[in-house]
Motif scaffolding. Structure first.
Motif, PDB file in Angstrom:
ATOM      1  N   ILE A  29      33.094  23.022  40.712  1.00 40.26           N
ATOM      2  CA  ILE A  29      33.306  24.469  40.842  1.00 40.26           C
ATOM      3  C   ILE A  29      34.769  24.765  41.135  1.00 40.26           C
ATOM      4  N   LEU A  30      35.396  23.944  41.969  1.00 48.47           N
ATOM      5  CA  LEU A  30      36.805  24.132  42.298  1.00 48.47           C
ATOM      6  C   LEU A  30      37.676  24.025  41.045  1.00 48.47           C
ATOM      7  N   PHE A  31      37.455  23.011  40.219  1.00 44.66           N
ATOM      8  CA  PHE A  31      38.222  22.877  38.977  1.00 44.66           C
ATOM      9  C   PHE A  31      37.939  24.034  38.020  1.00 44.66           C
ATOM     10  N   THR A  32      36.700  24.496  37.979  1.00 46.62           N
ATOM     11  CA  THR A  32      36.366  25.645  37.132  1.00 46.62           C
ATOM     12  C   THR A  32      37.124  26.884  37.583  1.00 46.62           C
ATOM     13  N   ILE A  33      37.224  27.076  38.880  1.00 47.06           N
ATOM     14  CA  ILE A  33      37.953  28.233  39.409  1.00 47.06           C
ATOM     15  C   ILE A  33      39.440  28.119  39.110  1.00 47.06           C
ATOM     16  N   PHE A  34      40.022  26.928  39.290  1.00 50.68           N
ATOM     17  CA  PHE A  34      41.434  26.751  38.951  1.00 50.68           C
ATOM     18  C   PHE A  34      41.679  27.025  37.468  1.00 50.68           C
ATOM     19  N   ALA A  35      40.804  26.530  36.615  1.00 47.70           N
ATOM     20  CA  ALA A  35      40.955  26.786  35.177  1.00 47.70           C
ATOM     21  C   ALA A  35      40.851  28.283  34.890  1.00 47.70           C
ATOM     22  N   ASP A  36      39.947  28.965  35.568  1.00 54.51           N
ATOM     23  CA  ASP A  36      39.793  30.403  35.344  1.00 54.51           C
ATOM     24  C   ASP A  36      41.012  31.171  35.844  1.00 54.51           C
ATOM     25  N   ILE A  37      41.554  30.752  36.977  1.00 52.08           N
ATOM     26  CA  ILE A  37      42.747  31.432  37.493  1.00 52.08           C
ATOM     27  C   ILE A  37      43.890  31.320  36.495  1.00 52.08           C
ATOM     28  N   PHE A  38      44.108  30.137  35.948  1.00 54.04           N
ATOM     29  CA  PHE A  38      45.208  29.963  34.998  1.00 54.04           C
ATOM     30  C   PHE A  38      44.920  30.600  33.643  1.00 54.04           C
ATOM     31  N   ARG A  39      43.657  30.772  33.286  1.00 51.37           N
ATOM     32  CA  ARG A  39      43.281  31.375  32.017  1.00 51.37           C
ATOM     33  C   ARG A  39      43.405  32.902  32.038  1.00 51.37           C
ATOM     34  N   ARG A  40      43.359  33.486  33.216  1.00 52.43           N
ATOM     35  CA  ARG A  40      43.362  34.950  33.325  1.00 52.43           C
ATOM     36  C   ARG A  40      44.646  35.547  32.776  1.00 52.43           C
ATOM     37  N   ARG A  41      44.489  36.643  32.054  1.00 50.00           N
ATOM     38  CA  ARG A  41      45.643  37.375  31.528  1.00 50.00           C
ATOM     39  C   ARG A  41      45.760  38.748  32.168  1.00 50.00           C
ATOM     40  N   ASP A  42      44.790  39.112  32.993  1.00 51.74           N
ATOM     41  CA  ASP A  42      44.795  40.440  33.587  1.00 51.74           C
ATOM     42  C   ASP A  42      45.533  40.497  34.924  1.00 51.74           C
ATOM     43  N   ILE A  43      46.000  39.368  35.428  1.00 47.61           N
ATOM     44  CA  ILE A  43      46.771  39.356  36.668  1.00 47.61           C
ATOM     45  C   ILE A  43      48.086  38.633  36.429  1.00 47.61           C
ATOM     46  N   ASN A  44      49.069  38.951  37.279  1.00 45.61           N
ATOM     47  CA  ASN A  44      50.374  38.312  37.100  1.00 45.61           C
ATOM     48  C   ASN A  44      50.448  36.998  37.870  1.00 45.61           C
ATOM     49  N   GLY A  45      51.565  36.329  37.783  1.00 45.33           N
ATOM     50  CA  GLY A  45      51.731  35.019  38.370  1.00 45.33           C
ATOM     51  C   GLY A  45      51.652  35.001  39.881  1.00 45.33           C
ATOM     52  N   ILE A  47      49.833  36.949  41.854  1.00 43.60           N
ATOM     53  CA  ILE A  47      48.442  37.048  42.285  1.00 43.60           C
ATOM     54  C   ILE A  47      47.724  35.723  42.031  1.00 43.60           C
ATOM     55  N   LYS A  48      48.042  35.067  40.912  1.00 39.78           N
ATOM     56  CA  LYS A  48      47.483  33.735  40.661  1.00 39.78           C
ATOM     57  C   LYS A  48      47.910  32.771  41.766  1.00 39.78           C
ATOM     58  N   PHE A  49      49.176  32.841  42.148  1.00 43.56           N
ATOM     59  CA  PHE A  49      49.697  31.993  43.215  1.00 43.56           C
ATOM     60  C   PHE A  49      48.946  32.247  44.523  1.00 43.56           C
ATOM     61  N   LEU A  50      48.707  33.515  44.847  1.00 41.35           N
ATOM     62  CA  LEU A  50      47.997  33.846  46.081  1.00 41.35           C
ATOM     63  C   LEU A  50      46.557  33.324  46.053  1.00 41.35           C
ATOM     64  N   TRP A  51      45.882  33.446  44.893  1.00 38.56           N
ATOM     65  CA  TRP A  51      44.518  32.914  44.782  1.00 38.56           C
ATOM     66  C   TRP A  51      44.518  31.401  44.991  1.00 38.56           C
ATOM     67  N   ILE A  52      45.472  30.718  44.405  1.00 35.91           N
ATOM     68  CA  ILE A  52      45.530  29.259  44.533  1.00 35.91           C
ATOM     69  C   ILE A  52      45.784  28.862  45.986  1.00 35.91           C
ATOM     70  N   ILE A  53      46.715  29.551  46.640  1.00 35.41           N
ATOM     71  CA  ILE A  53      46.986  29.266  48.051  1.00 35.41           C
ATOM     72  C   ILE A  53      45.731  29.504  48.885  1.00 35.41           C
ATOM     73  N   GLY A  62      37.619  30.323  50.189  1.00 36.76           N
ATOM     74  CA  GLY A  62      38.333  30.757  48.991  1.00 36.76           C
ATOM     75  C   GLY A  62      37.470  30.667  47.751  1.00 36.76           C
ATOM     76  N   VAL A  63      36.728  29.573  47.598  1.00 38.05           N
ATOM     77  CA  VAL A  63      35.837  29.413  46.442  1.00 38.05           C
ATOM     78  C   VAL A  63      34.735  30.457  46.477  1.00 38.05           C
ATOM     79  N   LEU A  64      34.144  30.672  47.647  1.00 38.14           N
ATOM     80  CA  LEU A  64      33.074  31.654  47.774  1.00 38.14           C
ATOM     81  C   LEU A  64      33.572  33.064  47.460  1.00 38.14           C
ATOM     82  N   VAL A  65      34.722  33.437  48.009  1.00 42.12           N
ATOM     83  CA  VAL A  65      35.273  34.778  47.759  1.00 42.12           C
ATOM     84  C   VAL A  65      35.627  34.949  46.284  1.00 42.12           C
ATOM     85  N   TYR A  66      36.229  33.931  45.673  1.00 46.28           N
ATOM     86  CA  TYR A  66      36.591  34.045  44.254  1.00 46.28           C
ATOM     87  C   TYR A  66      35.350  34.202  43.381  1.00 46.28           C
ATOM     88  N   LEU A  67      34.316  33.417  43.664  1.00 42.10           N
ATOM     89  CA  LEU A  67      33.083  33.516  42.874  1.00 42.10           C
ATOM     90  C   LEU A  67      32.430  34.878  43.023  1.00 42.10           C
TER      91      LEU A  67
END
Length: 134
Positions: A29-45, A47-53, A62-67
């Protein structure tokens, strides 16, 4: 003298296996979330950085909130990726298989005959095969 099997009962083995496979599922699930964060085009870099942190420093939360926050977007992006892969595969198959229109095959064979690439006998064979497949 005690046997090693008596010091680690069967229920402990099942509990260890459950924890191990649960950890594997969580990593997936963690790898799926990382892949989804990097695949997203609707947010800028940023916000992606903040999600990863957030996911790295507070992993379970973090995984629960993102899901919870992005479950529909993850589904849509996954379906979009699968459709893109299917269309690429379909295009490849169409390109590899060539045209199935008999008139187009005969027209292409006529061009090859006129340019001297094939002989009249080869043209007749291509024409026969094209008309037989129609």
């Amino acid at each position: 003298m005690t046997l090693a099997a008596t010091s680690y009962p069967l229920l402990e083995v099942f509990w260890t296996m459950l924890i191990f496979f649960g950890f594997i599922v969580w990593i997936w699930i963690l790898f799926t979330i990382f892949a989804d964060i990097f695949r997203r085009r609707d947010i800028n870099g940023w916000i992606k950085f903040l999600w990863i942190i957030f996911v790295v420093f507070l992993p379970f939360l973090g995984v629960l909130v993102y899901l919870v926050a992005n479950h529909q977007g993850m589904t849509d992006r996954s379906i979009e990726g699968q459709k893109a892969a299917q269309s690429q595969f379909d295009e490849y198959v169409r390109q590899a298989a060539g045209t199935t229109d008999p008139a187009a095959q005969i027209s292409h064979a006529k061009e090859l005959l006129d340019s001297g690439t094939i002989t009249q006998q080869e043209f007749d064979e291509i024409k026969r095969k094209a008309l037989a497949s129609a």
